[in-house]
Write an enzyme that holds these catalytic residues in place. Structure first.
Site, PDB file in Angstrom:
ATOM      1  N   ASP A   1      28.759  56.638  13.372  1.00 44.08           N
ATOM      2  CA  ASP A   1      29.720  55.534  13.261  1.00 44.08           C
ATOM      3  C   ASP A   1      31.154  56.038  13.410  1.00 44.08           C
ATOM      4  OD1 ASP A   1      28.111  53.144  12.686  1.00 44.08           O
ATOM      5  OD2 ASP A   1      27.480  54.287  10.922  1.00 44.08           O
TER       6      ASP A   1
ATOM      7  N   MET B   1      35.045  55.076  13.522  1.00 42.33           N
ATOM      8  CA  MET B   1      35.960  53.996  13.116  1.00 42.33           C
ATOM      9  C   MET B   1      37.408  54.463  13.251  1.00 42.33           C
ATOM     10  SD  MET B   1      34.027  52.645   9.726  1.00 42.33           S
ATOM     11  CE  MET B   1      32.235  52.562   9.615  1.00 42.33           C
TER      12      MET B   1
ATOM     13  N   MET C   1      33.529  51.788  16.736  1.00 41.73           N
ATOM     14  CA  MET C   1      34.213  50.640  16.124  1.00 41.73           C
ATOM     15  C   MET C   1      35.703  50.909  16.269  1.00 41.73           C
ATOM     16  SD  MET C   1      31.665  50.218  12.888  1.00 41.73           S
ATOM     17  CE  MET C   1      31.007  51.843  13.170  1.00 41.73           C
TER      18      MET C   1
ATOM     19  N   HIS D   1      28.314  54.771  17.825  1.00 42.70           N
ATOM     20  CA  HIS D   1      28.724  53.374  17.620  1.00 42.70           C
ATOM     21  C   HIS D   1      30.244  53.361  17.458  1.00 42.70           C
ATOM     22  CE1 HIS D   1      28.533  49.661  14.696  1.00 42.70           C
ATOM     23  NE2 HIS D   1      29.161  49.385  15.823  1.00 42.70           N
TER      24      HIS D   1
ATOM     25  N   ASP E   1      22.138  46.709  12.642  1.00 42.80           N
ATOM     26  CA  ASP E   1      22.937  47.678  11.888  1.00 42.80           C
ATOM     27  C   ASP E   1      23.606  46.994  10.701  1.00 42.80           C
ATOM     28  OD1 ASP E   1      24.547  49.755  11.077  1.00 42.80           O
ATOM     29  OD2 ASP E   1      25.753  49.847  12.915  1.00 42.80           O
TER      30      ASP E   1
ATOM     31  N   SER F   1      21.999  56.465   9.798  1.00 45.30           N
ATOM     32  CA  SER F   1      23.441  56.559  10.034  1.00 45.30           C
ATOM     33  C   SER F   1      24.038  57.613   9.117  1.00 45.30           C
ATOM     34  CB  SER F   1      24.095  55.208   9.757  1.00 45.30           C
ATOM     35  OG  SER F   1      25.477  55.395   9.525  1.00 45.30           O
TER      36      SER F   1
ATOM     37  N   MET G   1      25.274  43.357  14.687  1.00 42.66           N
ATOM     38  CA  MET G   1      25.707  43.757  13.341  1.00 42.66           C
ATOM     39  C   MET G   1      25.118  42.775  12.332  1.00 42.66           C
ATOM     40  SD  MET G   1      27.539  46.521  13.603  1.00 42.66           S
ATOM     41  CE  MET G   1      27.820  46.600  11.838  1.00 42.66           C
TER      42      MET G   1
ATOM     43  N   HIS H   1      22.470  57.907  14.343  1.00 41.87           N
ATOM     44  CA  HIS H   1      23.525  56.905  14.525  1.00 41.87           C
ATOM     45  C   HIS H   1      24.846  57.452  13.959  1.00 41.87           C
ATOM     46  CE1 HIS H   1      24.838  52.715  15.102  1.00 41.87           C
ATOM     47  NE2 HIS H   1      25.478  52.826  13.951  1.00 41.87           N
TER      48      HIS H   1
HETATM   49  C1  DX5 Z   1      28.845  49.820   9.307  1.00 43.63           C
HETATM   50  C2  DX5 Z   1      28.140  50.833  10.160  1.00 43.63           C
HETATM   51  C3  DX5 Z   1      26.742  51.094   9.778  1.00 43.63           C
HETATM   52  C4  DX5 Z   1      26.538  51.646   8.384  1.00 43.63           C
HETATM   53  C5  DX5 Z   1      25.307  50.985   7.863  1.00 43.63           C
HETATM   54  O1  DX5 Z   1      30.019  49.458   9.916  1.00 43.63           O
HETATM   55  O2  DX5 Z   1      28.144  50.428  11.520  1.00 43.63           O
HETATM   56  O3  DX5 Z   1      26.085  51.921  10.732  1.00 43.63           O
HETATM   57  O4  DX5 Z   1      26.365  53.028   8.318  1.00 43.63           O
HETATM   58  O5  DX5 Z   1      25.159  51.309   6.529  1.00 43.63           O
HETATM   59  P1  DX5 Z   1      24.061  50.617   5.622  1.00 43.63           P
HETATM   60  O6  DX5 Z   1      22.728  50.922   6.256  1.00 43.63           O
HETATM   61  O7  DX5 Z   1      24.238  51.294   4.290  1.00 43.63           O
HETATM   62  O8  DX5 Z   1      24.365  49.155   5.573  1.00 43.63           O
HETATM   63 ZN    ZN Z   2      26.873  51.577  12.958  1.00 45.36          ZN
END
Ligand code: DX5
Ligand code: ZN
Length: 222
Positions: free
Chosen positions: A34, A36, A67, A65, A174, A7, A136, A32
């Site tokens: 993310d 947000m 969010m 992903h 994740d 990620s 998650m 990946h």
């Molecule tokens: C959190 C993200 C993850 C994040 C995971 O909301 O969806 O993808 O990057 O990070 P680690 O592997 O450090 O927990």
């Molecule tokens: Zn993620």
């Protein structure tokens, strides 16, 4: 085969291209990304412009992903930017079936993510349409959090269900994945492992990918 999905949330943004290249060289199959929105989760990250900027520099599968609330508003932009796969949260849309169709009509694969406390029941009438379910293993919003072990039985139940249905749907996990938890989630039935801090917060991200692969592959032989 288990796939690794570093990620970029934990990457050094001042040299993102370089870091993506490094993990691709290490053999990571999936990138990946993310996204947000500051509403669904209390943090803000990237938009389609970042996907577009990275696209010419990598052949990895771009796994977006989302969010974000009302993910239906952003599907076409991420598809046009070069995403291969989009996952959105069950908790964030009133029109789950419609969003899945929207993603697939654009030629992408589709996934639904569940927060740690969300039950599997909400997937009952949509699982056949999915390419992936993202479970998650931390609360979404931030990298570097601690793995929530209560999700392990949820991975097992979903894995058995998918096997029973002989469905090609993959399970992605994740949050808090490291050398120790990688083995646990693979044993429980995960197929794709997202790892942010366990890759990019390490002195040698390339070596970190290789070690994660080793930890994952020692666990389940297919
Ligand atoms: C959190 C993200 C993850 C994040 C995971 O909301 O969806 O993808 O990057 O990070 P680690 O592997 O450090 O927990
Ligand atoms: Zn993620």
């Amino acid at each position: 085969m288990i796939q690794l999905a570093p990620s970029i949330l934990s990457a050094d943004f001042s040299r993102l291209g370089e870091q993506v290249h490094l993990i691709e060289e290490a053999g990571a199959e999936v990138l990946h990304i993310d996204v947000m929105d500051g509403h669904f989760v209390p943090n803000l990250t990237f938009g389609p412009a970042l996907v577009k900027a990275l696209r010419p520099h990598s052949k990895m599968r771009f796994d977006v992903h989302l969010m974000v609330e009302e993910p239906e508003r952003f599907i076409s932009e991420f598809a046009a930017a070069g995403a291969d796969h989009i996952t959105f949260h069950l908790e964030a849309s009133q029109h789950v079936h419609r969003v899945v169709q929207q993603i697939k009509e654009l030629g992408l694969t589709a996934g639904i993510a569940l927060n740690p406390a969300t039950q599997l029941d909400g997937l009952k009438y949509i699982l056949e349409d999915l390419d992936m379910v993202l479970l998650m293993t931390v609360n979404p919003g931030f990298g570097g959090q601690k793995f929530i072990p209560n999700v392990l039985p949820k991975i097992q139940v979903l894995h058995h269900h998918i096997e029973h249905k002989q469905s090609p749907c993959q399970i992605e996990v994740d949050g808090g994945i490291n050398l120790e938890t990688a083995a646990q989630v693979v044993l429980a039935g995960a197929d794709i492992l997202v790892a942010g801090s366990a890759v990019f917060d390490q002195a040698d991200p390339k070596l970190a990918v290789e070690r994660l692969r080793q930890a994952a592959s020692l666990t389940r032989s297919e």
